[in-house]
Design a protein around this motif. Structure first.
Motif, PDB file in Angstrom:
ATOM      1  N   LEU A  16       0.835  -1.194   0.000  1.00  0.00           N
ATOM      2  CA  LEU A  16       0.000   0.000   0.000  1.00  0.00           C
ATOM      3  C   LEU A  16       0.873   1.247   0.000  1.00  0.00           C
ATOM      4  O   LEU A  16       1.983   1.235   0.544  1.00  0.00           O
ATOM      5  N   ARG A  46      -8.397   5.316   3.032  1.00  0.00           N
ATOM      6  CA  ARG A  46      -7.817   4.684   1.850  1.00  0.00           C
ATOM      7  C   ARG A  46      -6.389   5.209   1.678  1.00  0.00           C
ATOM      8  O   ARG A  46      -6.048   6.281   2.210  1.00  0.00           O
ATOM      9  N   CYS A 116     -11.899  -4.491 -12.042  1.00  0.00           N
ATOM     10  CA  CYS A 116     -11.910  -5.076 -10.694  1.00  0.00           C
ATOM     11  C   CYS A 116     -12.019  -6.596 -10.695  1.00  0.00           C
ATOM     12  O   CYS A 116     -11.834  -7.230  -9.660  1.00  0.00           O
ATOM     13  N   GLY A 162      -9.098   3.449  -3.439  1.00  0.00           N
ATOM     14  CA  GLY A 162      -7.761   3.578  -2.876  1.00  0.00           C
ATOM     15  C   GLY A 162      -6.781   2.889  -3.802  1.00  0.00           C
ATOM     16  O   GLY A 162      -7.172   2.139  -4.707  1.00  0.00           O
ATOM     17  N   ASP A 163      -5.504   3.137  -3.597  1.00  0.00           N
ATOM     18  CA  ASP A 163      -4.455   2.527  -4.419  1.00  0.00           C
ATOM     19  C   ASP A 163      -3.839   1.334  -3.694  1.00  0.00           C
ATOM     20  O   ASP A 163      -3.787   1.294  -2.461  1.00  0.00           O
ATOM     21  N   GLY A 164      -3.341   0.374  -4.454  1.00  0.00           N
ATOM     22  CA  GLY A 164      -2.697  -0.777  -3.833  1.00  0.00           C
ATOM     23  C   GLY A 164      -2.268  -1.821  -4.844  1.00  0.00           C
ATOM     24  O   GLY A 164      -2.612  -1.745  -6.025  1.00  0.00           O
ATOM     25  N   VAL A 283      -8.664   0.175   3.540  1.00  0.00           N
ATOM     26  CA  VAL A 283      -7.979   0.385   2.256  1.00  0.00           C
ATOM     27  C   VAL A 283      -8.889   0.865   1.137  1.00  0.00           C
ATOM     28  O   VAL A 283      -8.402   1.290   0.093  1.00  0.00           O
ATOM     29  N   ASN A 285     -11.645   0.617  -2.017  1.00  0.00           N
ATOM     30  CA  ASN A 285     -11.732  -0.224  -3.207  1.00  0.00           C
ATOM     31  C   ASN A 285     -10.425  -0.107  -3.982  1.00  0.00           C
ATOM     32  O   ASN A 285     -10.157   0.908  -4.614  1.00  0.00           O
ATOM     33  N   THR A 286      -9.604  -1.146  -3.944  1.00  0.00           N
ATOM     34  CA  THR A 286      -8.318  -1.137  -4.641  1.00  0.00           C
ATOM     35  C   THR A 286      -8.359  -1.893  -5.967  1.00  0.00           C
ATOM     36  O   THR A 286      -7.328  -2.306  -6.493  1.00  0.00           O
ATOM     37  N   SER A 287      -9.557  -2.114  -6.474  1.00  0.00           N
ATOM     38  CA  SER A 287      -9.775  -2.678  -7.809  1.00  0.00           C
ATOM     39  C   SER A 287      -9.101  -4.049  -7.966  1.00  0.00           C
ATOM     40  O   SER A 287      -9.359  -4.954  -7.183  1.00  0.00           O
ATOM     41  N   SER A 290      -7.668  -5.842  -4.858  1.00  0.00           N
ATOM     42  CA  SER A 290      -8.442  -6.009  -3.626  1.00  0.00           C
ATOM     43  C   SER A 290      -8.484  -7.436  -3.094  1.00  0.00           C
ATOM     44  O   SER A 290      -8.371  -7.657  -1.888  1.00  0.00           O
TER      45      SER A 290
END
Length: 333
Positions: A16, A46, A116, A162-164, A283, A285-287, A290
């Motif tokens: 993250l 996020r 996603c 959010g990014d991840g 976190v 929605n990190t697509s 996730s």
């Protein structure tokens, strides 16, 4: 299909960005509140990249963690698949840049875009190379950096993403020891464009015009209804395909889009809260990241008992949705 080999999952890992954006931070950007966001999404915060971070840097972090856990030398990786809808560059691909960053000099590389649902589509794709004996070790990464494509004045979208990055190492084993019980993939053209990210950029005829950035556009109600329509259906479709019942599912790991969707699906499948994996509160929605992020977080915090059977379901833009059932074995995590 005829399986010459089986698939085993050696490790899960996640990464993250360092910057955290809380709901309170968003209160300063538009009319909202922590309570309003949390009750509608289940999200408290996020993570977003800064100028020193990128999809590649997160992918490298997650990939190195996964390889270290799996005790696999990068040179032993035969194939790298990066699932993303928000690559750092249109080309070279994220997978090729990742290959160079980790020293996986013997691997073939390509990116896969299914929004996603990307991680499930990527897992299904990777498994085919292993089943046929074409490749032995595959590094699968899901990563998305949506913060670069969000209108931070638009509440309905800004509160969600959010990014991840998340990564898994998949390897070959004897066919009788296959840990991927089965998968199903579906697609349906989003003719109404309920979830889109345009890529207009510049046209020759008006190249002197000022370029306006493209942002994510979403019909939240339509996406919610789509999710509640297709997720229970594909869950039962896959369970029937592999001759399992919901009672035999130890954990449900949905794409972390919205806690209300997760709760509604769990209720429809009659799965208790102890069987539902969720980390969306911390976190967002990190697509494409996730599902592996949720698994990695739950393994690290011992929320998942090993060994276990997990029902994984992704859904998103396209429209796309997919499901897989895997076995998680502690000796290989």
């Amino acid at each position: 299909m005829q399986k010459n080999y089986g698939v085993k999952f050696l490790s899960f890992a996640g990464a993250l960005p360092s910057k955290v954006v809380t709901n309170s931070d968003l209160e300063k950007l538009f009319d909202t509140s922590d309570e309003w966001i949390y009750t509608r999404t289940g999200i408290r915060q996020r993570h977003v990249v800064d100028k020193n971070e990128s999809g590649l840097s997160l992918s490298v972090d997650a990939a190195k963690q996964a390889l270290n856990k799996a005790k696999i030398d990068p040179k032993a990786i035969d194939l790298i698949i990066v699932c993303t809808a928000t690559p750092d560059k249109q080309y070279p691909s994220m997978s090729c840049m990742l290959q160079g960053a980790i020293g996986a000099v013997n691997s073939a590389c390509f990116d896969l875009s299914a929004a996603c649902s990307g991680f499930i589509f990527g897992m299904a794709t990777a498994s085919q190379f292993i089943y046929t004996g074409q490749y032995e070790n595959v590094l699968l990464v899901g990563v998305d950096i949506h913060s670069r494509f969000i209108d931070w004045s638009e509440r309905s979208v800004a509160v969600l993403f959010g990014d991840g990055a998340g990564a898994v190492v998949m390897s070959s084993c004897l066919a009788k020891d296959d840990e991927l019980a089965g998968f199903i993939l579906h697609s349906e053209a989003d003719s109404k464009l309920d979830l889109t990210l345009d890529n207009d950029n510049i046209y020759f005829t008006d190249f002197k015009d000022q370029v306006k950035p493209d942002f994510v556009k979403m019909n939240g109600k339509a996406v919610y209804q789509f999710a509640l329509r297709v997720i229970p259906e594909i869950a039962h479709e896959l369970l029937d395909k592999v001759n399992m019942t919901t009672d035999q599912v130890d954990y449900l790991v949905l794409h972390q889009a919205n806690q209300r969707i997760i709760d509604a699906v769990a209720e429809k499948l009659k799965l208790g809260k102890d069987k539902v994996v969720s980390n969306i509160e911390k976190v967002g929605n990190t697509s494409a990241a996730s599902i592996p992020l949720a698994i990695a977080d739950s393994l690290a915090s011992n929320k998942i008992k090993i060994p276990s059977k997990m029902l994984l379901i992704g859904f998103g833009a396209g429209l796309t949705w997919g499901a897989a059932i895997i076995e998680c074995n502690i000796s290989k995590i």
